[in-house]
Design a protein around this motif. Structure first.
Motif, PDB file in Angstrom:
ATOM      1  N   PHE A 180       0.414  -1.448  -0.357  1.00  0.00           N
ATOM      2  CA  PHE A 180       0.345   0.090   0.089  1.00  0.00           C
ATOM      3  C   PHE A 180       1.010   1.289  -0.002  1.00  0.00           C
ATOM      4  O   PHE A 180       1.700   1.087   1.024  1.00  0.00           O
ATOM      5  CB  PHE A 180      -0.950  -0.238   0.835  1.00  0.00           C
ATOM      6  CG  PHE A 180      -2.181  -1.174   1.288  1.00  0.00           C
ATOM      7  CD1 PHE A 180      -3.125  -0.695   0.447  1.00  0.00           C
ATOM      8  CD2 PHE A 180      -1.901  -2.269   1.634  1.00  0.00           C
ATOM      9  CE1 PHE A 180      -3.797  -1.713   0.066  1.00  0.00           C
ATOM     10  CE2 PHE A 180      -2.409  -3.189   1.554  1.00  0.00           C
ATOM     11  CZ  PHE A 180      -4.455  -3.075   1.484  1.00  0.00           C
ATOM     12  N   HIS A 181       0.548   1.765  -0.991  1.00  0.00           N
ATOM     13  CA  HIS A 181       1.650   2.907  -1.175  1.00  0.00           C
ATOM     14  C   HIS A 181       1.385   4.141  -0.934  1.00  0.00           C
ATOM     15  O   HIS A 181       0.403   4.777  -0.080  1.00  0.00           O
ATOM     16  CB  HIS A 181       2.164   3.341  -2.882  1.00  0.00           C
ATOM     17  CG  HIS A 181       0.528   4.220  -3.514  1.00  0.00           C
ATOM     18  ND1 HIS A 181       0.322   5.299  -3.217  1.00  0.00           N
ATOM     19  CD2 HIS A 181      -0.566   2.948  -3.903  1.00  0.00           C
ATOM     20  CE1 HIS A 181      -0.769   5.941  -3.461  1.00  0.00           C
ATOM     21  NE2 HIS A 181      -0.957   4.825  -4.380  1.00  0.00           N
ATOM     22  N   ALA A 182       2.701   5.011  -0.054  1.00  0.00           N
ATOM     23  CA  ALA A 182       1.940   6.921   0.248  1.00  0.00           C
ATOM     24  C   ALA A 182       1.861   7.593  -0.846  1.00  0.00           C
ATOM     25  O   ALA A 182       1.457   7.124  -2.215  1.00  0.00           O
ATOM     26  CB  ALA A 182       3.676   6.945   0.726  1.00  0.00           C
ATOM     27  N   MET A 183       0.822   9.015   0.303  1.00  0.00           N
ATOM     28  CA  MET A 183       0.551   9.908  -0.634  1.00  0.00           C
ATOM     29  C   MET A 183       1.135  10.576  -1.153  1.00  0.00           C
ATOM     30  O   MET A 183       2.922  10.399  -1.402  1.00  0.00           O
ATOM     31  CB  MET A 183       0.352  10.811   0.425  1.00  0.00           C
ATOM     32  CG  MET A 183      -0.832  11.737  -0.640  1.00  0.00           C
ATOM     33  SD  MET A 183      -0.967  13.574   0.878  1.00  0.00           S
ATOM     34  CE  MET A 183      -2.182  12.403   2.161  1.00  0.00           C
ATOM     35  N   GLY A 184       1.179  11.263  -2.695  1.00  0.00           N
ATOM     36  CA  GLY A 184       1.210  11.800  -3.640  1.00  0.00           C
ATOM     37  C   GLY A 184       2.113  10.907  -4.877  1.00  0.00           C
ATOM     38  O   GLY A 184       2.797  10.949  -5.496  1.00  0.00           O
ATOM     39  N   VAL A 185       2.384   9.662  -4.650  1.00  0.00           N
ATOM     40  CA  VAL A 185       3.258   8.866  -5.670  1.00  0.00           C
ATOM     41  C   VAL A 185       2.234   7.825  -5.830  1.00  0.00           C
ATOM     42  O   VAL A 185       1.175   7.295  -5.625  1.00  0.00           O
ATOM     43  CB  VAL A 185       4.327   8.316  -4.890  1.00  0.00           C
ATOM     44  CG1 VAL A 185       5.239   8.960  -4.492  1.00  0.00           C
ATOM     45  CG2 VAL A 185       4.239   7.110  -4.032  1.00  0.00           C
ATOM     46  N   THR A 186       2.280   6.262  -7.076  1.00  0.00           N
ATOM     47  CA  THR A 186       1.932   4.972  -7.268  1.00  0.00           C
ATOM     48  C   THR A 186       1.928   4.516  -6.778  1.00  0.00           C
ATOM     49  O   THR A 186       3.278   4.381  -6.536  1.00  0.00           O
ATOM     50  CB  THR A 186       1.482   5.012  -8.738  1.00  0.00           C
ATOM     51  OG1 THR A 186       3.368   5.562  -9.177  1.00  0.00           O
ATOM     52  CG2 THR A 186       1.774   6.309  -9.600  1.00  0.00           C
ATOM     53  N   GLY A 187       1.481   3.613  -6.588  1.00  0.00           N
ATOM     54  CA  GLY A 187       1.931   1.462  -7.024  1.00  0.00           C
ATOM     55  C   GLY A 187       3.452   1.803  -6.603  1.00  0.00           C
ATOM     56  O   GLY A 187       3.766   0.451  -6.292  1.00  0.00           O
ATOM     57  N   PHE A 217       6.402  10.625  -8.218  1.00  0.00           N
ATOM     58  CA  PHE A 217       5.389  11.656  -7.594  1.00  0.00           C
ATOM     59  C   PHE A 217       4.782  12.432  -8.730  1.00  0.00           C
ATOM     60  O   PHE A 217       4.343  12.594  -8.549  1.00  0.00           O
ATOM     61  CB  PHE A 217       6.830  12.596  -6.855  1.00  0.00           C
ATOM     62  CG  PHE A 217       6.311  12.049  -5.211  1.00  0.00           C
ATOM     63  CD1 PHE A 217       5.476  12.346  -4.895  1.00  0.00           C
ATOM     64  CD2 PHE A 217       7.663  12.286  -5.001  1.00  0.00           C
ATOM     65  CE1 PHE A 217       5.320  12.054  -3.199  1.00  0.00           C
ATOM     66  CE2 PHE A 217       7.953  11.998  -3.394  1.00  0.00           C
ATOM     67  CZ  PHE A 217       6.754  12.523  -2.438  1.00  0.00           C
ATOM     68  N   ILE A 218       5.709  12.784 -10.353  1.00  0.00           N
ATOM     69  CA  ILE A 218       5.350  13.181 -11.532  1.00  0.00           C
ATOM     70  C   ILE A 218       4.241  12.457 -11.959  1.00  0.00           C
ATOM     71  O   ILE A 218       3.284  13.097 -11.832  1.00  0.00           O
ATOM     72  CB  ILE A 218       6.374  12.947 -12.137  1.00  0.00           C
ATOM     73  CG1 ILE A 218       7.375  13.692 -11.488  1.00  0.00           C
ATOM     74  CG2 ILE A 218       6.356  13.686 -13.590  1.00  0.00           C
ATOM     75  CD1 ILE A 218       8.763  14.121 -12.428  1.00  0.00           C
ATOM     76  N   LYS A 219       4.154  11.377 -12.027  1.00  0.00           N
ATOM     77  CA  LYS A 219       3.049   9.979 -12.433  1.00  0.00           C
ATOM     78  C   LYS A 219       2.038  10.421 -11.698  1.00  0.00           C
ATOM     79  O   LYS A 219       0.746  11.181 -12.075  1.00  0.00           O
ATOM     80  CB  LYS A 219       3.556   8.802 -12.564  1.00  0.00           C
ATOM     81  CG  LYS A 219       2.367   8.161 -13.543  1.00  0.00           C
ATOM     82  CD  LYS A 219       3.167   6.210 -13.734  1.00  0.00           C
ATOM     83  CE  LYS A 219       2.004   6.106 -14.315  1.00  0.00           C
ATOM     84  NZ  LYS A 219       2.362   4.225 -15.470  1.00  0.00           N
ATOM     85  N   ALA A 220       2.160  10.539 -10.309  1.00  0.00           N
ATOM     86  CA  ALA A 220       0.730  10.692  -9.319  1.00  0.00           C
ATOM     87  C   ALA A 220       0.437  12.233  -9.502  1.00  0.00           C
ATOM     88  O   ALA A 220      -1.055  12.272 -10.046  1.00  0.00           O
ATOM     89  CB  ALA A 220       1.168  10.958  -7.925  1.00  0.00           C
ATOM     90  N   GLY A 221       0.815  13.140  -9.685  1.00  0.00           N
ATOM     91  CA  GLY A 221       0.650  14.422  -9.831  1.00  0.00           C
ATOM     92  C   GLY A 221       0.231  14.990 -11.099  1.00  0.00           C
ATOM     93  O   GLY A 221      -1.238  15.393 -10.919  1.00  0.00           O
ATOM     94  N   LYS A 222       0.145  14.052 -12.368  1.00  0.00           N
ATOM     95  CA  LYS A 222      -0.580  14.031 -13.598  1.00  0.00           C
ATOM     96  C   LYS A 222      -2.052  13.815 -13.606  1.00  0.00           C
ATOM     97  O   LYS A 222      -2.711  14.032 -13.893  1.00  0.00           O
ATOM     98  CB  LYS A 222       0.450  13.533 -14.518  1.00  0.00           C
ATOM     99  CG  LYS A 222      -0.497  13.732 -16.030  1.00  0.00           C
ATOM    100  CD  LYS A 222       0.377  12.450 -17.074  1.00  0.00           C
ATOM    101  CE  LYS A 222       0.046  12.336 -18.191  1.00  0.00           C
ATOM    102  NZ  LYS A 222       0.454  12.011 -19.526  1.00  0.00           N
ATOM    103  N   ASN A 223      -2.628  13.110 -12.430  1.00  0.00           N
ATOM    104  CA  ASN A 223      -3.318  11.683 -12.364  1.00  0.00           C
ATOM    105  C   ASN A 223      -3.821  13.047 -11.924  1.00  0.00           C
ATOM    106  O   ASN A 223      -5.660  13.096 -11.163  1.00  0.00           O
ATOM    107  CB  ASN A 223      -3.498  10.277 -12.436  1.00  0.00           C
ATOM    108  CG  ASN A 223      -2.707  10.128 -13.495  1.00  0.00           C
ATOM    109  OD1 ASN A 223      -3.217  10.778 -15.106  1.00  0.00           O
ATOM    110  ND2 ASN A 223      -2.326   8.871 -13.614  1.00  0.00           N
ATOM    111  N   LEU A 224      -4.253  14.043 -10.615  1.00  0.00           N
ATOM    112  CA  LEU A 224      -4.199  14.137  -9.092  1.00  0.00           C
ATOM    113  C   LEU A 224      -6.121  14.863  -9.692  1.00  0.00           C
ATOM    114  O   LEU A 224      -5.292  15.766 -10.415  1.00  0.00           O
ATOM    115  CB  LEU A 224      -3.608  14.768  -7.867  1.00  0.00           C
ATOM    116  CG  LEU A 224      -4.405  15.158  -6.778  1.00  0.00           C
ATOM    117  CD1 LEU A 224      -4.330  13.709  -5.992  1.00  0.00           C
ATOM    118  CD2 LEU A 224      -2.754  15.767  -5.782  1.00  0.00           C
ATOM    119  N   THR A 225      -6.743  14.688  -9.232  1.00  0.00           N
ATOM    120  CA  THR A 225      -8.169  16.137  -9.330  1.00  0.00           C
ATOM    121  C   THR A 225      -7.744  16.363  -7.515  1.00  0.00           C
ATOM    122  O   THR A 225      -7.944  15.305  -6.464  1.00  0.00           O
ATOM    123  CB  THR A 225      -9.226  15.722  -9.496  1.00  0.00           C
ATOM    124  OG1 THR A 225      -9.552  14.357  -8.468  1.00  0.00           O
ATOM    125  CG2 THR A 225      -8.323  14.739 -11.150  1.00  0.00           C
TER     126      THR A 225
END
Length: 277
Positions: free
Chosen positions: A38-45, A176-184
């Protein structure tokens, strides 16, 4: 090895599989014991892949990405996230989890899974688990700041990492970059509505506590939660990584971190680490 179309085929080492709204990445062979991350906040699995790669020869590693960071998806609730993980495991015909590994806020979802999913879990390792009891007003105030921080990593292609995030190591930057792209904004707000709750910590059976490790780095912000966790889970294990910041060991030395997890699964003890107290 899997039997498909009347013949034996070797399972692929790595693959993306979509289940519900979450995206799951796996590595290893299904016939081996299962490690669920289970991953951290702001990143992907996928941020757990450097560690999972080191375990893949002996274990089947599963890395879900929270709906919060999946493209075009809507986060509903923590309960829904747990149900998605359970459905994926059922489709994979997995009946038992050898080890749950949860990082930072991933500890919140991992706890919900362990206490509600009814799938046996033999060991748990929390890396800097954010066991925070934060009021609703504070959580609402946190949302815009966290949103801008995480989106800025995508907008700047990671250039803001060293200024605003809990780990400034370049090895974690792509996730972080990949997660930030998809974050709403909506998804982040919904997640924090039922995470970091101001409710008592969930109960864990005494026997499972004995096989659970709550690890904190001595330099990390989350270290302040350790005493409350120790008072709640009195039969657990509470190592401190002296001189380490948040999740720093697994990010900077995934091979060493994987060896440590193997030792825990084999012996129910932490290996001898010069920085562990």
């Amino acid at each position: 090895m899997l039997l498909q179309n009347g013949r034996v085929e070797k399972e692929t080492d790595k693959k993306w599989t979509e289940g519900g709204n979450m995206v799951f990445k796996t590595t290893g062979n299904k016939s081996e014991p299962v490690v669920l991350f289970f991953h951290a906040m702001g990143v992907t699995g996928e941020s757990s892949m450097p560690v999972a790669d080191k375990l893949a020869g002996k274990f089947y590693c599963i890395m879900p990405t929270s709906t919060v960071y999946c493209s075009g998806q809507r986060y509903c609730s923590k309960r829904d996230e747990v149900q998605q993980v359970v459905r994926f495991l059922e489709k994979q015909e997995i009946k038992e989890i050898e080890l749950v590994v949860a990082s930072s806020i991933g500890a919140d979802l991992a706890m919900a899974f362990v206490t509600n999913a009814k799938i046996p879990v033999k060991h748990i390792f929390f890396d800097g688990g954010q066991f925070a009891q934060i009021g609703k007003v504070t959580r609402r105030i946190m949302v815009p700041f966290l949103y801008v921080a995480m989106k800025s990593l995508y907008w700047s292609n990671g250039k803001t990492l060293k200024k605003i995030m809990w780990c400034d190591d370049d090895k974690i930057k792509p996730y972080f970059i990949k997660a930030g792209k998809n974050l709403t904004y909506r998804n982040l707000r919904k997640q924090l509505t039922d995470s970091l709750e101001d409710k008592p910590f969930p109960k864990l059976p005494e026997e499972l506590q004995k096989h659970t490790f709550w690890e904190f780095g001595s330099k990390e912000e989350h270290f302040k939660y350790r005493s409350a966790v120790m008072q709640t889970y009195i039969y657990g294990n509470f190592p401190v990584f002296e001189g380490f910041n948040h999740m720093q060991y697994q990010i900077r030395d995934p091979e060493g971190f994987a060896r440590m997890l193997e030792t825990i699964m084999e012996t129910d003890r932490l290996p001898k680490l010069t920085f562990a107290i």
